[in-house]
Design a protein around this motif. Structure first.
Motif, short mmCIF file in Angstrom:
data_model
loop_
_atom_site.label_atom_id
_atom_site.label_comp_id
_atom_site.label_asym_id
_atom_site.label_seq_id
_atom_site.Cartn_x
_atom_site.Cartn_y
_atom_site.Cartn_z
N ASN A 158 0.83 -1.20 0.00
CA ASN A 158 0.00 0.00 0.00
C ASN A 158 0.86 1.25 0.00
OD1 ASN A 158 -2.90 -1.00 0.37
ND2 ASN A 158 -1.78 -2.14 1.94
N GLY A 159 0.34 2.29 -0.61
CA GLY A 159 1.09 3.53 -0.71
C GLY A 159 0.25 4.74 -0.38
N LYS A 160 0.93 5.84 -0.07
CA LYS A 160 0.25 7.10 0.23
C LYS A 160 1.10 8.25 -0.27
CE LYS A 160 -1.90 9.88 3.85
NZ LYS A 160 -2.36 9.93 5.26
N LEU A 161 0.44 9.24 -0.85
CA LEU A 161 1.09 10.47 -1.27
C LEU A 161 0.32 11.64 -0.68
CD1 LEU A 161 3.22 11.92 -3.05
CD2 LEU A 161 1.50 11.95 -4.88
N GLY A 162 1.03 12.51 0.04
CA GLY A 162 0.41 13.69 0.64
C GLY A 162 1.12 14.95 0.21
N LEU A 163 0.36 16.03 0.02
CA LEU A 163 0.91 17.29 -0.43
C LEU A 163 0.35 18.43 0.42
CD1 LEU A 163 0.27 16.86 -4.27
CD2 LEU A 163 2.39 16.33 -3.06
N ARG A 164 1.18 19.44 0.64
CA ARG A 164 0.72 20.67 1.29
C ARG A 164 1.42 21.84 0.63
NH1 ARG A 164 1.42 24.29 5.68
NH2 ARG A 164 -0.51 24.64 6.85
N TYR A 165 0.63 22.81 0.15
CA TYR A 165 1.21 23.96 -0.52
C TYR A 165 0.70 25.23 0.15
CZ TYR A 165 2.95 27.13 -4.08
OH TYR A 165 3.62 28.14 -4.73
N LYS A 166 1.63 26.08 0.54
CA LYS A 166 1.31 27.33 1.21
C LYS A 166 1.16 28.43 0.17
CE LYS A 166 2.75 29.75 5.41
NZ LYS A 166 3.81 29.85 6.44
N ALA A 210 -1.27 33.05 5.01
CA ALA A 210 -2.54 32.76 5.68
C ALA A 210 -3.28 31.58 5.09
CB ALA A 210 -3.45 33.99 5.62
N LEU A 211 -2.94 31.15 3.87
CA LEU A 211 -3.74 30.14 3.18
C LEU A 211 -2.86 29.01 2.64
CD1 LEU A 211 -6.50 29.28 1.97
CD2 LEU A 211 -5.92 30.66 -0.04
N ALA A 212 -3.27 27.78 2.93
CA ALA A 212 -2.56 26.60 2.42
C ALA A 212 -3.59 25.57 1.97
CB ALA A 212 -1.63 26.02 3.47
N ILE A 213 -3.21 24.79 0.98
CA ILE A 213 -4.04 23.67 0.56
C ILE A 213 -3.29 22.38 0.88
CG2 ILE A 213 -5.26 24.95 -1.24
CD1 ILE A 213 -3.41 23.61 -3.29
N ARG A 214 -4.04 21.33 1.17
CA ARG A 214 -3.43 20.04 1.48
C ARG A 214 -4.30 18.93 0.92
NH1 ARG A 214 -4.41 20.44 8.03
NH2 ARG A 214 -6.70 20.26 8.04
N GLY A 215 -3.68 17.83 0.61
CA GLY A 215 -4.43 16.71 0.07
C GLY A 215 -3.61 15.44 0.12
N SER A 216 -4.29 14.31 -0.07
CA SER A 216 -3.60 13.03 -0.04
C SER A 216 -4.39 12.01 -0.84
CB SER A 216 -3.42 12.54 1.40
OG SER A 216 -4.68 12.20 1.97
N ALA A 217 -3.70 10.98 -1.27
CA ALA A 217 -4.32 9.83 -1.91
C ALA A 217 -3.59 8.60 -1.41
CB ALA A 217 -4.23 9.94 -3.43
N SER A 218 -4.33 7.54 -1.12
CA SER A 218 -3.69 6.35 -0.55
C SER A 218 -4.53 5.11 -0.81
CB SER A 218 -3.49 6.52 0.96
OG SER A 218 -4.73 6.61 1.63
N THR A 219 -3.90 3.98 -0.61
CA THR A 219 -4.60 2.70 -0.61
C THR A 219 -4.48 2.09 0.77
OG1 THR A 219 -2.64 1.50 -1.36
CG2 THR A 219 -4.14 2.33 -3.06
N GLY A 220 -5.40 1.18 1.10
CA GLY A 220 -5.41 0.58 2.43
C GLY A 220 -5.81 -0.89 2.40
N GLN A 258 -9.74 -10.29 2.63
CA GLN A 258 -9.40 -8.98 3.15
C GLN A 258 -10.22 -7.88 2.50
OE1 GLN A 258 -7.49 -10.97 1.37
NE2 GLN A 258 -6.35 -9.85 -0.21
N GLU A 259 -10.41 -6.77 3.25
CA GLU A 259 -10.96 -5.55 2.69
C GLU A 259 -9.81 -4.71 2.13
OE1 GLU A 259 -14.56 -4.92 5.99
OE2 GLU A 259 -12.74 -3.71 6.07
N THR A 260 -10.05 -4.04 1.02
CA THR A 260 -9.08 -3.10 0.48
C THR A 260 -9.76 -1.75 0.32
OG1 THR A 260 -9.61 -3.72 -1.81
CG2 THR A 260 -7.79 -4.89 -0.74
N SER A 261 -8.98 -0.68 0.37
CA SER A 261 -9.59 0.65 0.32
C SER A 261 -8.79 1.58 -0.58
CB SER A 261 -9.68 1.24 1.72
OG SER A 261 -8.40 1.59 2.21
N GLN A 262 -9.50 2.60 -1.03
CA GLN A 262 -8.90 3.72 -1.75
C GLN A 262 -9.36 4.99 -1.05
OE1 GLN A 262 -10.55 3.06 -5.63
NE2 GLN A 262 -8.99 1.58 -6.23
N ASN A 263 -8.42 5.82 -0.66
CA ASN A 263 -8.71 7.05 0.09
C ASN A 263 -8.20 8.26 -0.68
OD1 ASN A 263 -8.48 4.78 2.07
ND2 ASN A 263 -9.10 6.35 3.52
N ALA A 264 -8.97 9.34 -0.60
CA ALA A 264 -8.51 10.61 -1.16
C ALA A 264 -9.07 11.73 -0.29
CB ALA A 264 -8.97 10.78 -2.60
#
Length: 850
Positions: free
Chosen positions: A546-554, A558-568, A614-620
């Motif tokens: 399983n993998g995960k990628l997360g990002l945060r940009y300022k 005062a303002l930042a965006i953040r996000g991620s995508a992963s499997t579980g 097993q259960e598998t997941s996709q997250n965003a």
């Protein structure tokens, strides 16, 4: 109307004058004058804070000239300083030599604070929460402090009466990973069979950990299986234990419910009280042992009298179980030289409970009038033992932070039944029974290695590690009279809760090995990237990557965006694989014996039920953090979680089924159900919104927080075996679908006003729970309309050593909408939904600190 009310009140609180504010600037360095990048600077008692830049500099506007700044940096000793009107404040932190803080979940970078992680993290100060609300256990504390967290008291739910199932973001209790000081916590041995929360799931018993032992709770609201391992599909809850020394804290709490529905004239019931002590002792110069002792008592409530006609009455006793909960917990660290430490933490918890089972009325064919001429109300008793201990060594070697540990945990349920009988034995039947039980043991050996490269890019953190875990699950039988049928013309076993028989006994284990790598880099001062990869292999389910990628940009300061995508990934628990039992269910008020058969039974094989997989997941997730003013912060995070092959309980197959009817009749049961991957998938979409504002008002300070969770779930097609084609409506029927959909209310909105003046503080909280829909035994929809609960607490610090709090939860005595008791799962006027069914709770709390 409700939405407009929340908006108006919050808007008014945000336009308060900023006249008393003061801008403070300065620099944070180490003892040698080197700048500390990313050090946290917070105005004490508020959400107002910032972090230092690449030169160690910071700027922060505080609300008062005499505000106190709290400066922290992992690996260094904390500084608290009152600024006394001075606009320039420099701080030099001393090296703590051996790291003495637990990493905030969501980032393995030891220099990262919860404010700038690529995923949303809630940090809940338990001392602050317990001072200002009446709940005494961890589940209920979080239920009213964190909108994405849901836990309800249940009744008529067998073992779940004694352990409150809990979940994040509307997913299952077994899809949330719980850590203690960053180490995996064992799950409960219980699999939930009844009620509207956690049905068919196992979970972690948070109430085994006393709130008095906890410094803070961190909730990572994001899929994190690639970072922390399986079970982290919905998120991670990390419980951080206290480290204080040379300070004795003691609390005495007492509260009682205002009874609205009772046969008698009692106006109050359900007495709760709690006593706890916490004290820490220094060891050498930088070591410590912190110990907590806690006792909590909870008495029965009774809310059975909810209907006008006795013909509609399903139970004479319906309400909270009686619980005695005792715990001793410790947290310890001992330095070894200048760069290493040995640490250990854990505790013991013992709980005994009495829970109401369904009433057997005088003319019931399950009653023996010579024993109970007025009928009887069986009591299901429990003795729960929970043990946990972690031992590890941690330190710094050539700039690498190395952490090696071993954690063992055990959870054991032992059931009894009293005020009961075995109808098949006749008039000489005993009335108390040992019904047997089950237990789950887990051992985890864990290695984590971390290093921060200050000169690579704008800072790069590398982490890797490995974990080996073993689990063992057992069911042990009760005494013969608790399960045996002495006369086939009558139902056998102890009424209320038939005991586990030798046929149910099981002893199974499995092992799991995992390895991970995690890289987090500040590409620029504004752009953060986090990537994780994890391999796991189960002895019974094979391998997963399983993998995960997360990002945060300022975007701006005062303002930042953040996000991620992963499997579980989540392997079915051993309890879901091997649990086997016969229990009594009530359908339209009529008792029916139900077999819950495991995957290896003759019944499941006859129906062609496949082995669990097993259960598998996709997250965003995608969100923003916005601080338009120094004392106003806004975070908005949207999320999407798709879980494939979801494990659930099937509907109940009857003894008239052409495939298994004769087999069920031979087993003397009327129905059977199973654990299976019945749902091809579920998709959960949601939104978390947190707006926090703090401002001076008059001579005091008003802190206002609006926290909300909005949640939508869709269920995919039903997976059936070839033999069950065309029986999808039984395999996963409307009742079971509604239970899954009701895992969380579609919305939960928490608006809190906290006003403090010198030694006095007042907290007003409004919580709105969204609408819940469940299918009753007639397969009609019971609608529980939106409800709002009001909480109020006043706290006064009499002296620096003594404080008193008085208040109430649900002070307007609001209940969910009523349903017909004979048709609900619980047999009461309400299923366990929304704020619960006990009504108003009033409490007093005395706090001592020396």
């Amino acid at each position: 109307m409700t939405r407009a009310f929340f908006t108006l009140i919050f808007t008014l609180s945000c336009v308060i004058s900023f006249a008393q504010s003061l801008k403070v600037t300065g620099k944070v360095t180490d003892e040698k004058g080197e700048p500390l990048i990313g050090a946290s600077v917070i105005e004490k008692g508020t959400n107002n804070g910032t972090t230092t830049d690449g030169g160690g500099n910071y700027a922060l506007t505080v609300g008062f000239n005499n505000a106190t700044l709290v400066v922290t940096y992992v690996g260094y000793n904390k500084i608290e300083r009152e600024i006394n009107g001075a606009g320039t404040q420099d701080f030099a932190l001393t090296d703590a030599t051996v790291l003495n803080q637990v990493t905030v979940v969501g980032s393995r970078n030891l220099n990262r604070s919860s404010a700038d992680t690529p995923a949303p993290v809630d940090v809940i100060d338990i001392r602050e929460v317990t001072t200002k609300q009446g709940q005494l256990d961890v589940n209920q504390l979080l239920q009213f402090a964190a909108p994405s967290f849901n836990s309800n008291r249940q009744t008529g739910s067998d073992g779940a009466d004694h352990v409150d199932p809990a979940s994040l973001r509307g997913l299952g209790p077994d899809q949330t990973l719980v850590l203690i000081n960053g180490k995996r916590r064992h799950q409960s041995a219980l699999v939930n069979l009844f009620g509207s929360r956690g049905r068919g799931n196992t979970g972690t018993d948070l109430n085994a950990i006393p709130a008095a032992a906890i410094e803070r709770i961190e909730i990572l609201r994001d899929g994190a299986a690639a970072q922390y391992g399986s079970d982290a599909i919905a998120g991670v809850i990390n419980i951080v234990l206290k480290e204080s020394v040379n300070q004795l804290t003691a609390n005495v709490n007492a509260g009682i419910f205002k009874a609205k529905y009772r046969y008698d004239d009692k106006k109050y019931d359900g007495l709760n009280y709690n006593v706890n002590l916490n004290y820490g002792v220094k060891i050498a110069k930088k070591g410590f042992v912190n110990v907590t002792a806690d006792y909590n008592f909870r008495d029965h409530t009774n809310r059975a009298n909810t209907v006008d006609s006795e013909a509609d009455l399903a139970r004479r006793q319906f309400g909270d179980p009686k619980i005695n909960n005792t715990a001793i917990y410790y947290n310890a660290k001992i330095p070894l030289g200048s760069n290493f430490q040995v640490y250990s933490f854990g505790g013991l918890n013992e709980r005994s409970g009495d829970a109401y089972a369904w009433t057997r009325f005088p003319d019931d064919d399950r009653n023996i009038p010579s024993i109970y001429p007025n009928g009887f109300d069986p009591i299901i008793t429990s003795k729960i033992k929970d043990r946990a201990v972690t031992v590890g060594v941690r330190g710094i070697w050539k700039s690498w932070d190395i952490d090696l540990s071993n954690t063992y945990g055990l959870n054991k349920f032992h059931f009894g039944v009293k005020n009961s009988l075995n109808r098949s034995f006749g008039a000489l039947s005993q009335t108390s029974f040992d019904a047997g039980g089950f237990q789950l043991g887990q051992n985890v050996t864990n290695l984590n290695v971390t290093r921060f490269y200050k000169s690579v890019l704008q800072g790069l953190n590398l982490a890797f590690g490995a974990e080996y875990r073993t689990e063992r699950y057992k069911i042990f039988a009760g005494e013969r009279a608790s399960y045996y049928n002495y006369d086939p013309t009558y139902p056998g076993g102890s009424q209320g809760f038939p005991g586990y028989s030798p046929a149910d006994v099981t002893d199974n284990d499995r092992s799991n090995v995992g390895a991970y790598v995690d890289v987090e880099a500040d590409i620029t001062k504004k752009f953060l990237v986090d990537a994780a990869l994890r391999f796991e292999n189960y002895s019974d389910f094979g391998s997963t990557l399983n993998g995960k990628l997360g990002l945060r940009y300022k975007l701006t300061d005062a303002l930042a965006i953040r996000g991620s995508a992963s499997t579980g990934f989540r392997a079915p628990s051993l309890a879901q694989k091997y649990f086997n039992s016969t229990f009594t269910n009530f359908v339209n008020g009529q008792a029916v014996e139900v077999l819950l058969a495991n995957n290896n039974s003759a019944v499941t094989k006859a129906l062609g039920i496949p082995q669990l997989k097993q259960e598998t997941s996709q997250n965003a997730s995608l969100g923003i953090t916005f601080t338009p003013a120094s004392r106003l912060s806004v975070t908005v995070d949207g999320y999407y979680v798709k879980v494939k092959d979801r494990v659930v309980l099937t509907g109940q197959f009857s003894d008239d089924d052409e495939e298994i009817g004769d087999l069920l009749k031979a087993l003397r049961v009327g129905k059977a159900q199973f654990f299976t991957n019945a749902l091809s998938y579920t998709t959960t979409k949601g939104l978390d919104v947190i707006i926090a504002h703090s401002a001076p008002v008059g001579v005091g300070r008003l802190s206002t927080t609006l926290a909300a969770n909005f949640n939508w779930m869709d269920l995919g097609p039903v997976n059936t075996s070839p033999k069950l084609a065309g029986k999808e409506d039984i395999y996963f029927d409307e009742r079971e679908r509604r239970f899954v959909l009701a895992s969380a209310p579609p919305s939960k909105i928490n608006l809190t006003f906290d006003y403090s003046v010198d030694k006095f503080s007042l907290m007003l909280r409004l919580i709105r729970f969204g609408e819940i829909k469940l299918a009753n035994w007639d397969y009609e929809i019971d609608v529980y309309k939106p409800k709002m609960q009001t909480d109020l607490t006043l706290n006064y610090k009499v002296t620096k050593n003594f404080s008193i709090s008085v208040g109430g939860s649900n002070i307007l005595n609001v209940y969910p909408d009523k349903s017909l008791p004979a048709l609900t799962e619980s047999g009461g006027g309400w299923d366990p939904v929304q704020m619960g069914s006990n009504g108003a709770f009033f409490f007093t709390r005395l706090g001592f600190r020396f």
